[in-house]
Design an enzyme around this catalytic site. Structure first.
Site, PDB file in Angstrom:
ATOM      1  N   HIS A  20       0.845  -1.192   0.000  1.00  0.00           N
ATOM      2  CA  HIS A  20       0.000   0.000   0.000  1.00  0.00           C
ATOM      3  C   HIS A  20       0.885   1.248   0.000  1.00  0.00           C
ATOM      4  O   HIS A  20       1.129   1.838   1.052  1.00  0.00           O
ATOM      5  CB  HIS A  20      -0.930  -0.002   1.215  1.00  0.00           C
ATOM      6  CG  HIS A  20      -1.961  -1.062   1.154  1.00  0.00           C
ATOM      7  ND1 HIS A  20      -3.160  -0.869   0.522  1.00  0.00           N
ATOM      8  CD2 HIS A  20      -1.963  -2.333   1.617  1.00  0.00           C
ATOM      9  CE1 HIS A  20      -3.870  -1.975   0.609  1.00  0.00           C
ATOM     10  NE2 HIS A  20      -3.164  -2.875   1.260  1.00  0.00           N
ATOM     11  N   GLU A  22       0.265   4.188  -0.797  1.00  0.00           N
ATOM     12  CA  GLU A  22      -0.418   5.394  -0.325  1.00  0.00           C
ATOM     13  C   GLU A  22      -0.245   5.588   1.179  1.00  0.00           C
ATOM     14  O   GLU A  22      -0.448   6.683   1.695  1.00  0.00           O
ATOM     15  CB  GLU A  22      -1.904   5.349  -0.690  1.00  0.00           C
ATOM     16  CG  GLU A  22      -2.751   4.395   0.130  1.00  0.00           C
ATOM     17  CD  GLU A  22      -2.698   2.942  -0.310  1.00  0.00           C
ATOM     18  OE1 GLU A  22      -3.446   2.143   0.284  1.00  0.00           O
ATOM     19  OE2 GLU A  22      -1.938   2.598  -1.228  1.00  0.00           O
TER      20      GLU A  22
END
Length: 54
Positions: A20, A22
């Site tokens: 991930h 982000e």
């Protein structure tokens, strides 16, 4: 299996990934290692003709 974190198609324009990035774009939150993913997306799409894209 074999520590694979992501896959692409043969032309490289489709990506599937497990990490991930982000979650790693702000130094305040612990790191900026994920910024490269988003910067490369910006670099590749700047100036692209997306008229009619869906």
């Amino acid at each position: 299996m074999h520590d694979i974190a992501g896959v692409t198609n043969e032309t490289g324009n489709v990506l599937g990934m497990m990490p991930h990035p982000e979650r790693a774009v702000e130094a305040l939150l612990g790191g900026t290692d994920g910024l490269g993913v988003f910067q490369s997306l910006i670099n590749q799409t700047e100036g692209a003709d997306v008229r009619g894209a869906r």
